[in-house]
Design a protein around this motif. Structure first.
Motif, PDB file in Angstrom:
ATOM      1  N   CYS A  89      19.208  15.673  10.783  1.00 30.82           N
ATOM      2  CA  CYS A  89      18.443  15.065   9.842  1.00 30.82           C
ATOM      3  C   CYS A  89      17.751  13.724  10.442  1.00 30.82           C
ATOM      4  CB  CYS A  89      18.858  14.730   8.346  1.00 30.82           C
ATOM      5  SG  CYS A  89      18.216  13.950   7.306  1.00 30.82           S
ATOM      6  N   ASP A  90      16.361  13.508  10.012  1.00 32.05           N
ATOM      7  CA  ASP A  90      15.772  12.328  10.487  1.00 32.05           C
ATOM      8  C   ASP A  90      16.342  11.115   9.399  1.00 32.05           C
ATOM      9  OD1 ASP A  90      14.318   9.991  11.232  1.00 32.05           O
ATOM     10  OD2 ASP A  90      12.236  11.067  11.023  1.00 32.05           O
ATOM     11  N   THR A  91      17.390  10.680   9.485  1.00 35.38           N
ATOM     12  CA  THR A  91      18.022   9.684   8.333  1.00 35.38           C
ATOM     13  C   THR A  91      17.134   8.463   8.264  1.00 35.38           C
ATOM     14  OG1 THR A  91      20.000  10.533   9.076  1.00 35.38           O
ATOM     15  CG2 THR A  91      19.964   8.787   7.462  1.00 35.38           C
ATOM     16  N   THR A  92      16.554   8.124   9.291  1.00 39.60           N
ATOM     17  CA  THR A  92      15.919   6.737   9.250  1.00 39.60           C
ATOM     18  C   THR A  92      14.533   6.853   8.267  1.00 39.60           C
ATOM     19  OG1 THR A  92      16.538   6.150  11.543  1.00 39.60           O
ATOM     20  CG2 THR A  92      14.827   5.014  10.560  1.00 39.60           C
ATOM     21  N   THR A  93      14.038   7.941   8.608  1.00 37.12           N
ATOM     22  CA  THR A  93      12.775   8.244   7.366  1.00 37.12           C
ATOM     23  C   THR A  93      13.277   8.435   5.992  1.00 37.12           C
ATOM     24  OG1 THR A  93      11.529   9.098   9.345  1.00 37.12           O
ATOM     25  CG2 THR A  93      10.971   9.828   6.958  1.00 37.12           C
TER      26      THR A  93
ATOM     27  N   VAL B 248       1.045  -1.207  -0.062  1.00 35.69           N
ATOM     28  CA  VAL B 248       0.029  -0.146  -0.027  1.00 35.69           C
ATOM     29  C   VAL B 248       0.932   1.352  -0.159  1.00 35.69           C
ATOM     30  CG1 VAL B 248      -1.679   1.386   1.127  1.00 35.69           C
ATOM     31  CG2 VAL B 248      -1.776  -1.194   1.240  1.00 35.69           C
ATOM     32  N   LEU B 249       0.962   1.741  -1.011  1.00 34.01           N
ATOM     33  CA  LEU B 249       1.946   2.972  -1.205  1.00 34.01           C
ATOM     34  C   LEU B 249       1.442   4.241  -1.118  1.00 34.01           C
ATOM     35  CD1 LEU B 249       4.982   3.334  -2.237  1.00 34.01           C
ATOM     36  CD2 LEU B 249       4.129   3.524  -4.541  1.00 34.01           C
ATOM     37  N   THR B 250       2.074   5.175  -0.189  1.00 32.84           N
ATOM     38  CA  THR B 250       1.749   6.464  -0.090  1.00 32.84           C
ATOM     39  C   THR B 250       1.725   7.066  -1.424  1.00 32.84           C
ATOM     40  OG1 THR B 250       3.917   7.122   0.653  1.00 32.84           O
ATOM     41  CG2 THR B 250       2.159   6.458   2.380  1.00 32.84           C
ATOM     42  N   SER B 251       1.330   8.461  -1.533  1.00 40.96           N
ATOM     43  CA  SER B 251       1.440   9.454  -2.738  1.00 40.96           C
ATOM     44  C   SER B 251       2.660   9.955  -2.727  1.00 40.96           C
ATOM     45  CB  SER B 251       0.338  10.310  -2.854  1.00 40.96           C
ATOM     46  OG  SER B 251       0.481  11.298  -1.748  1.00 40.96           O
ATOM     47  N   ALA B 252       3.382  10.330  -3.850  1.00 37.71           N
ATOM     48  CA  ALA B 252       4.388  10.893  -4.188  1.00 37.71           C
ATOM     49  C   ALA B 252       4.338  12.293  -3.272  1.00 37.71           C
ATOM     50  CB  ALA B 252       4.825  11.328  -5.637  1.00 37.71           C
ATOM     51  N   ARG B 253       3.262  13.155  -3.130  1.00 38.43           N
ATOM     52  CA  ARG B 253       3.130  14.129  -2.474  1.00 38.43           C
ATOM     53  C   ARG B 253       3.454  13.724  -0.667  1.00 38.43           C
ATOM     54  NH1 ARG B 253       0.368  18.975  -2.640  1.00 38.43           N
ATOM     55  NH2 ARG B 253      -0.538  19.624  -0.471  1.00 38.43           N
ATOM     56  N   ASP B 254       2.717  12.698  -0.468  1.00 38.57           N
ATOM     57  CA  ASP B 254       2.857  12.473   0.975  1.00 38.57           C
ATOM     58  C   ASP B 254       4.343  12.168   1.291  1.00 38.57           C
ATOM     59  OD1 ASP B 254       0.219  12.751   1.640  1.00 38.57           O
ATOM     60  OD2 ASP B 254      -0.336  10.682   1.596  1.00 38.57           O
ATOM     61  N   ASP B 255       5.148  11.484   0.523  1.00 38.09           N
ATOM     62  CA  ASP B 255       6.415  11.039   0.764  1.00 38.09           C
ATOM     63  C   ASP B 255       7.205  12.514   0.509  1.00 38.09           C
ATOM     64  OD1 ASP B 255       6.286   8.383   0.656  1.00 38.09           O
ATOM     65  OD2 ASP B 255       6.759   8.267  -1.343  1.00 38.09           O
ATOM     66  N   ALA B 256       6.989  13.166  -0.270  1.00 39.82           N
ATOM     67  CA  ALA B 256       7.567  14.601  -0.292  1.00 39.82           C
ATOM     68  C   ALA B 256       7.470  15.132   1.014  1.00 39.82           C
ATOM     69  CB  ALA B 256       7.025  15.593  -1.517  1.00 39.82           C
ATOM     70  N   ILE B 257       6.330  15.447   1.864  1.00 36.51           N
ATOM     71  CA  ILE B 257       5.980  15.927   2.743  1.00 36.51           C
ATOM     72  C   ILE B 257       6.763  15.357   3.929  1.00 36.51           C
ATOM     73  CG2 ILE B 257       4.281  16.468   4.704  1.00 36.51           C
ATOM     74  CD1 ILE B 257       2.186  16.707   2.196  1.00 36.51           C
ATOM     75  N   HIS B 258       6.706  13.917   4.100  1.00 30.96           N
ATOM     76  CA  HIS B 258       7.502  13.183   5.057  1.00 30.96           C
ATOM     77  C   HIS B 258       9.027  13.679   5.041  1.00 30.96           C
ATOM     78  CE1 HIS B 258       4.047  10.594   5.517  1.00 30.96           C
ATOM     79  NE2 HIS B 258       4.095  11.035   6.561  1.00 30.96           N
ATOM     80  N   LEU B 259       9.512  13.739   3.806  1.00 31.33           N
ATOM     81  CA  LEU B 259      10.779  14.060   3.663  1.00 31.33           C
ATOM     82  C   LEU B 259      11.316  15.301   3.991  1.00 31.33           C
ATOM     83  CD1 LEU B 259      11.710  12.158   0.173  1.00 31.33           C
ATOM     84  CD2 LEU B 259      12.664  11.647   2.179  1.00 31.33           C
ATOM     85  N   HIS B 260      10.461  16.244   3.874  1.00 37.10           N
ATOM     86  CA  HIS B 260      10.694  17.638   4.344  1.00 37.10           C
ATOM     87  C   HIS B 260      10.615  17.870   5.645  1.00 37.10           C
ATOM     88  CE1 HIS B 260       9.477  22.015   4.462  1.00 37.10           C
ATOM     89  NE2 HIS B 260      10.379  22.155   3.625  1.00 37.10           N
ATOM     90  N   ARG B 261       9.802  17.168   6.274  1.00 39.19           N
ATOM     91  CA  ARG B 261       9.639  16.917   7.732  1.00 39.19           C
ATOM     92  C   ARG B 261      11.080  16.362   8.388  1.00 39.19           C
ATOM     93  NH1 ARG B 261       3.944  14.709   8.496  1.00 39.19           N
ATOM     94  NH2 ARG B 261       2.546  16.488   8.095  1.00 39.19           N
ATOM     95  N   ALA B 262      11.419  15.362   7.751  1.00 43.09           N
ATOM     96  CA  ALA B 262      12.792  14.676   8.139  1.00 43.09           C
ATOM     97  C   ALA B 262      13.972  15.508   8.055  1.00 43.09           C
ATOM     98  CB  ALA B 262      12.961  13.576   7.262  1.00 43.09           C
ATOM     99  N   PHE B 263      13.638  16.617   7.216  1.00 43.13           N
ATOM    100  CA  PHE B 263      14.839  17.639   7.201  1.00 43.13           C
ATOM    101  C   PHE B 263      15.081  18.678   8.220  1.00 43.13           C
ATOM    102  CE2 PHE B 263      14.466  16.667   2.334  1.00 43.13           C
ATOM    103  CZ  PHE B 263      15.609  15.251   2.678  1.00 43.13           C
ATOM    104  N   LYS B 264      13.944  19.037   8.673  1.00 45.43           N
ATOM    105  CA  LYS B 264      13.721  20.184   9.409  1.00 45.43           C
ATOM    106  C   LYS B 264      14.082  19.954  10.915  1.00 45.43           C
ATOM    107  CE  LYS B 264      10.011  22.911   9.061  1.00 45.43           C
ATOM    108  NZ  LYS B 264       8.368  23.162   8.834  1.00 45.43           N
ATOM    109  N   GLY B 265      14.541  21.142  11.493  1.00 40.43           N
ATOM    110  CA  GLY B 265      14.955  20.866  12.887  1.00 40.43           C
ATOM    111  C   GLY B 265      16.562  20.670  12.932  1.00 40.43           C
ATOM    112  N   PHE B 266      17.212  20.198  14.077  1.00 39.10           N
ATOM    113  CA  PHE B 266      18.531  20.108  14.038  1.00 39.10           C
ATOM    114  C   PHE B 266      18.564  18.674  13.790  1.00 39.10           C
ATOM    115  CE2 PHE B 266      17.791  23.412  17.583  1.00 39.10           C
ATOM    116  CZ  PHE B 266      18.720  24.312  16.928  1.00 39.10           C
TER     117      PHE B 266
END
Length: 316
Positions: free
Chosen positions: A29-33, A9-27
């Protein structure tokens, strides 16, 4: 056969982009994500994620990945973001034009690819880097090695399984006369046969040579040639017989002795994961008696290890 496992069950490319952007935010990088998303998306899905990310955040995803990641993981992920043809073009271009020119890497990629893969690579290479592949080979390589690789990338070859037995026998005789029967090796004959014949034909020539002269053609190549020319001939011949076996051996060498050759490990796993990694894994376990995944696990660490193991798929 590919080893990349895409979620059912695949998430949309848009959802993936949002999750990646969140992973880059803050101090930090959430490399696992980042690993969990990108290592489980095929080439089409990765391209869609890149498009969505650019549309939503007016930023190039590759550039962001480059600034957030480091070391072996960064190199592996950035290479993975390309589709297979662009990836090959990138590896060859870096090998031919980098600060340190590495003709072995360029030779490995070009001489292990099928004629149709090479025909796809050439226009992409020009589109990406504004240079003709043949010109860069001409500029960096030399001697018989240059002649062979240039001939190999410009000559159309048959890709089917059919072989002409008479022609096979004639080629085996010609190679014997060109090598072991002469005081000086006739390199032109080796270049002509190795650059013009199909994989199925060369595999049949190797077999015929062995039965006619009692030694494999690979031994003759090793005895009669040297350096990058020898490496190119052996790559063409071994990939004509069994590409999976060729890359399994290259991976074993990369993890042998003190210290792992991470450049080779990354290049082969990333470039073959969407092509024939299942075959490579089968050949590896056949020779070593243990799974490739186990070897990679013991020779790598951290997120880099997690990324490579994700590309390799389940342990078989």
């Amino acid at each position: 056969m590919s080893t990349v496992s895409v979620p059912p069950v695949l998430t949309s490319a848009r959802d993936d982009a949002i999750h990646l952007h969140r992973a880059f935010k803050g101090f930090g990088c959430d490399t696992t994500t980042v690993v969990n998303i990108l290592a489980h998306r095929n080439a089409t899905q990765r391209a869609l994620i890149q498009q969505e990310y650019r549309t939503m955040y007016s930023e190039d995803l590759d550039k962001r990945l480059s600034s957030e990641l480091s070391g072996d993981l960064k190199r592996a992920v950035l290479l993975w973001m390309h589709d297979p043809v662009r990836r090959d073009a990138t590896v060859v271009w870096q090998a031919l034009t980098g600060t340190i020119v590495n003709l072995r890497i360029a030779t490995e990629v070009l001489c292990s690819r099928t004629p149709s893969q090479i025909q796809q690579l050439k226009p992409v290479y020009y589109a990406m880097f504004g240079a003709y592949l043949e010109h860069d080979i001409e500029h960096q390589a030399s001697g018989d090695h240059k002649k062979l690789v240039l001939a190999y990338v410009v000559t159309p070859r048959h890709e089917g399984p059919e072989v002409d037995r008479m022609m096979v026998e004639n080629d085996a005789i010609s190679l014997f006369k060109a090598g072991r029967k002469r005081l000086e090796t006739d390199e032109k004959t080796f270049i002509r046969i190795f650059s013009e014949r199909s994989r199925a034909h060369l595999a049949a020539v190797n077999s015929a040579y062995h039965s006619m002269y009692g030694k494999p053609l690979t031994k003759a190549v090793k005895k009669e040639t040297s350096g990058n020319f020898e490496f190119a001939l052996l790559t063409i011949l071994r990939c004509a017989e069994n590409p999976g076996k060729y890359f399994a051996k290259a991976l074993r060498k990369a993890m042998k002795g003190l210290g792992t050759d991470d450049t080779t490990l990354t290049r082969i796993i990333v470039t073959r994961a969407e092509i024939d990694m299942q075959d490579i894994k089968s050949e590896y376990i056949k020779k070593k008696g243990k799974p490739l995944n186990d070897a990679v696990h013991s020779e790598t660490s951290g997120h880099y290890r997690a990324f490579l193991l994700s590309l390799l798929g389940p342990n078989h």
